[in-house]
Design a protein around this motif. Structure first.
Motif, PDB file in Angstrom:
ATOM      1  N   SER A 197      21.329 -14.012 -22.306  1.00  0.00           N
ATOM      2  CA  SER A 197      21.342 -12.985 -23.354  1.00  0.00           C
ATOM      3  C   SER A 197      22.550 -12.055 -23.209  1.00  0.00           C
ATOM      4  O   SER A 197      22.627 -11.035 -23.892  1.00  0.00           O
ATOM      5  N   GLY A 198      23.485 -12.397 -22.343  1.00  0.00           N
ATOM      6  CA  GLY A 198      24.672 -11.577 -22.109  1.00  0.00           C
ATOM      7  C   GLY A 198      25.720 -11.757 -23.194  1.00  0.00           C
ATOM      8  O   GLY A 198      25.552 -12.524 -24.150  1.00  0.00           O
ATOM      9  N   LYS A 199      26.822 -11.026 -23.041  1.00  0.00           N
ATOM     10  CA  LYS A 199      27.907 -11.075 -24.018  1.00  0.00           C
ATOM     11  C   LYS A 199      29.230 -11.147 -23.280  1.00  0.00           C
ATOM     12  O   LYS A 199      29.484 -10.402 -22.349  1.00  0.00           O
ATOM     13  N   LEU A 200      30.079 -12.073 -23.712  1.00  0.00           N
ATOM     14  CA  LEU A 200      31.416 -12.232 -23.170  1.00  0.00           C
ATOM     15  C   LEU A 200      32.408 -11.906 -24.276  1.00  0.00           C
ATOM     16  O   LEU A 200      32.412 -12.565 -25.311  1.00  0.00           O
ATOM     17  N   LYS A 201      33.199 -10.856 -24.064  1.00  0.00           N
ATOM     18  CA  LYS A 201      34.181 -10.448 -25.064  1.00  0.00           C
ATOM     19  C   LYS A 201      35.559 -10.866 -24.583  1.00  0.00           C
ATOM     20  O   LYS A 201      35.937 -10.566 -23.459  1.00  0.00           O
ATOM     21  N   CYS A 202      36.295 -11.564 -25.438  1.00  0.00           N
ATOM     22  CA  CYS A 202      37.613 -12.068 -25.069  1.00  0.00           C
ATOM     23  C   CYS A 202      38.689 -11.452 -25.943  1.00  0.00           C
ATOM     24  O   CYS A 202      38.612 -11.525 -27.168  1.00  0.00           O
ATOM     25  N   LYS A 203      39.675 -10.855 -25.292  1.00  0.00           N
ATOM     26  CA  LYS A 203      40.869 -10.394 -25.997  1.00  0.00           C
ATOM     27  C   LYS A 203      41.795 -11.591 -26.076  1.00  0.00           C
ATOM     28  O   LYS A 203      42.199 -12.133 -25.061  1.00  0.00           O
ATOM     29  N   VAL A 204      42.101 -12.020 -27.278  1.00  0.00           N
ATOM     30  CA  VAL A 204      42.843 -13.266 -27.482  1.00  0.00           C
ATOM     31  C   VAL A 204      44.295 -13.005 -27.846  1.00  0.00           C
ATOM     32  O   VAL A 204      44.633 -11.955 -28.380  1.00  0.00           O
ATOM     33  N   PRO A 205      45.173 -13.999 -27.579  1.00  0.00           N
ATOM     34  CA  PRO A 205      46.607 -13.812 -27.809  1.00  0.00           C
ATOM     35  C   PRO A 205      47.004 -13.723 -29.281  1.00  0.00           C
ATOM     36  O   PRO A 205      47.997 -13.104 -29.597  1.00  0.00           O
ATOM     37  N   SER A 206      46.245 -14.334 -30.172  1.00  0.00           N
ATOM     38  CA  SER A 206      46.611 -14.280 -31.593  1.00  0.00           C
ATOM     39  C   SER A 206      45.390 -14.512 -32.454  1.00  0.00           C
ATOM     40  O   SER A 206      44.364 -14.989 -31.984  1.00  0.00           O
ATOM     41  N   SER A 207      45.515 -14.187 -33.717  1.00  0.00           N
ATOM     42  CA  SER A 207      44.399 -14.420 -34.623  1.00  0.00           C
ATOM     43  C   SER A 207      44.224 -15.904 -34.907  1.00  0.00           C
ATOM     44  O   SER A 207      43.176 -16.340 -35.359  1.00  0.00           O
ATOM     45  N   GLY A 208      45.256 -16.727 -34.663  1.00  0.00           N
ATOM     46  CA  GLY A 208      45.173 -18.166 -34.883  1.00  0.00           C
ATOM     47  C   GLY A 208      44.138 -18.848 -34.015  1.00  0.00           C
ATOM     48  O   GLY A 208      43.610 -19.901 -34.369  1.00  0.00           O
ATOM     49  N   ILE A 209      43.828 -18.245 -32.882  1.00  0.00           N
ATOM     50  CA  ILE A 209      42.841 -18.845 -31.984  1.00  0.00           C
ATOM     51  C   ILE A 209      41.458 -18.843 -32.623  1.00  0.00           C
ATOM     52  O   ILE A 209      40.651 -19.724 -32.388  1.00  0.00           O
ATOM     53  N   ARG A 210      41.195 -17.877 -33.474  1.00  0.00           N
ATOM     54  CA  ARG A 210      39.908 -17.837 -34.171  1.00  0.00           C
ATOM     55  C   ARG A 210      39.739 -19.081 -35.041  1.00  0.00           C
ATOM     56  O   ARG A 210      38.653 -19.633 -35.136  1.00  0.00           O
ATOM     57  N   ASP A 211      40.818 -19.496 -35.683  1.00  0.00           N
ATOM     58  CA  ASP A 211      40.760 -20.685 -36.527  1.00  0.00           C
ATOM     59  C   ASP A 211      40.527 -21.942 -35.703  1.00  0.00           C
ATOM     60  O   ASP A 211      39.834 -22.856 -36.136  1.00  0.00           O
ATOM     61  N   VAL A 212      41.111 -21.972 -34.503  1.00  0.00           N
ATOM     62  CA  VAL A 212      40.996 -23.154 -33.645  1.00  0.00           C
ATOM     63  C   VAL A 212      39.554 -23.367 -33.177  1.00  0.00           C
ATOM     64  O   VAL A 212      39.060 -24.485 -33.176  1.00  0.00           O
ATOM     65  N   ILE A 213      38.875 -22.305 -32.794  1.00  0.00           N
ATOM     66  CA  ILE A 213      37.543 -22.468 -32.202  1.00  0.00           C
ATOM     67  C   ILE A 213      36.406 -21.980 -33.092  1.00  0.00           C
ATOM     68  O   ILE A 213      35.272 -21.954 -32.669  1.00  0.00           O
ATOM     69  N   SER A 214      36.688 -21.607 -34.324  1.00  0.00           N
ATOM     70  CA  SER A 214      35.651 -21.037 -35.183  1.00  0.00           C
ATOM     71  C   SER A 214      34.464 -21.974 -35.406  1.00  0.00           C
ATOM     72  O   SER A 214      33.348 -21.523 -35.614  1.00  0.00           O
ATOM     73  N   ALA A 215      34.682 -23.259 -35.342  1.00  0.00           N
ATOM     74  CA  ALA A 215      33.603 -24.216 -35.576  1.00  0.00           C
ATOM     75  C   ALA A 215      32.598 -24.280 -34.431  1.00  0.00           C
ATOM     76  O   ALA A 215      31.457 -24.666 -34.630  1.00  0.00           O
ATOM     77  N   PHE A 216      33.008 -23.890 -33.225  1.00  0.00           N
ATOM     78  CA  PHE A 216      32.099 -24.018 -32.087  1.00  0.00           C
ATOM     79  C   PHE A 216      32.074 -22.796 -31.176  1.00  0.00           C
ATOM     80  O   PHE A 216      31.991 -22.921 -29.970  1.00  0.00           O
ATOM     81  N   ILE A 217      32.101 -21.606 -31.747  1.00  0.00           N
ATOM     82  CA  ILE A 217      32.003 -20.388 -30.950  1.00  0.00           C
ATOM     83  C   ILE A 217      30.545 -20.233 -30.480  1.00  0.00           C
ATOM     84  O   ILE A 217      29.633 -20.191 -31.293  1.00  0.00           O
ATOM     85  N   PRO A 218      30.347 -20.166 -29.178  1.00  0.00           N
ATOM     86  CA  PRO A 218      28.989 -19.958 -28.662  1.00  0.00           C
ATOM     87  C   PRO A 218      28.454 -18.584 -29.043  1.00  0.00           C
ATOM     88  O   PRO A 218      29.222 -17.667 -29.339  1.00  0.00           O
ATOM     89  N   LYS A 219      27.133 -18.436 -29.030  1.00  0.00           N
ATOM     90  CA  LYS A 219      26.534 -17.176 -29.469  1.00  0.00           C
ATOM     91  C   LYS A 219      26.822 -16.006 -28.513  1.00  0.00           C
ATOM     92  O   LYS A 219      26.729 -14.867 -28.912  1.00  0.00           O
ATOM     93  N   ASN A 220      27.176 -16.293 -27.286  1.00  0.00           N
ATOM     94  CA  ASN A 220      27.448 -15.208 -26.337  1.00  0.00           C
ATOM     95  C   ASN A 220      28.918 -14.789 -26.307  1.00  0.00           C
ATOM     96  O   ASN A 220      29.291 -13.922 -25.554  1.00  0.00           O
ATOM     97  N   LEU A 221      29.745 -15.383 -27.157  1.00  0.00           N
ATOM     98  CA  LEU A 221      31.176 -15.121 -27.141  1.00  0.00           C
ATOM     99  C   LEU A 221      31.585 -14.282 -28.344  1.00  0.00           C
ATOM    100  O   LEU A 221      31.203 -14.562 -29.471  1.00  0.00           O
ATOM    101  N   GLU A 222      32.362 -13.248 -28.077  1.00  0.00           N
ATOM    102  CA  GLU A 222      32.887 -12.387 -29.136  1.00  0.00           C
ATOM    103  C   GLU A 222      34.395 -12.269 -28.948  1.00  0.00           C
ATOM    104  O   GLU A 222      34.873 -12.006 -27.850  1.00  0.00           O
ATOM    105  N   LEU A 223      35.149 -12.475 -30.016  1.00  0.00           N
ATOM    106  CA  LEU A 223      36.603 -12.366 -29.955  1.00  0.00           C
ATOM    107  C   LEU A 223      37.010 -10.968 -30.391  1.00  0.00           C
ATOM    108  O   LEU A 223      36.551 -10.462 -31.394  1.00  0.00           O
ATOM    109  N   VAL A 224      37.887 -10.355 -29.586  1.00  0.00           N
ATOM    110  CA  VAL A 224      38.351  -9.001 -29.879  1.00  0.00           C
ATOM    111  C   VAL A 224      39.818  -9.053 -30.195  1.00  0.00           C
ATOM    112  O   VAL A 224      40.574  -9.764 -29.595  1.00  0.00           O
TER     113      VAL A 224
END
Length: 93
Positions: free
Chosen positions: A66-93
């Motif tokens: 039930s935890g949360k992992l927040k990741c500061k990512v290098p670019s907004s393009g990474i959201r497009d790469v993994i948007s199909a399989f983002i786990p429920k505990n992962l949040e992109l910042v």
């Protein structure tokens, strides 16, 4: 590593080898109480950041379902790469 702030723990990346990053992350999670964790992946390229993000999310979920992992990512393009399989505990910042 940074100091504990409020409820979050911070995991800083000082190396660029993804295998070492994952091993260090596993050790960090094993030693610390960190149901909420922030990882700064902005120093990595998109492919390495994606790899670290998915593997660390999976490992973190095993210990904190039930935890949360927040990741500061290098670019907004990474959201497009993994948007199909983002786990429920992962949040992109």
């Amino acid at each position: 590593m940074r100091q504990k702030v409020i409820k979050n723990q911070y995991f800083d990346i000082k190396i660029s080898n993804t295998k070492e990053i994952i091993e260090n992350f596993k050790n960090f999670v094993a030693k610390h109480d960190c149901p909420e964790l922030v990882i700064d992946l902005s120093s990595l390229n998109v492919i390495d950041a994606t790899k670290v993000m998915i593997l660390s999310s999976t490992y973190h979920f095993q210990k904190y379902p039930s935890g949360k992992l927040k990741c500061k990512v290098p670019s907004s393009g990474i959201r497009d790469v993994i948007s199909a399989f983002i786990p429920k505990n992962l949040e992109l910042v």
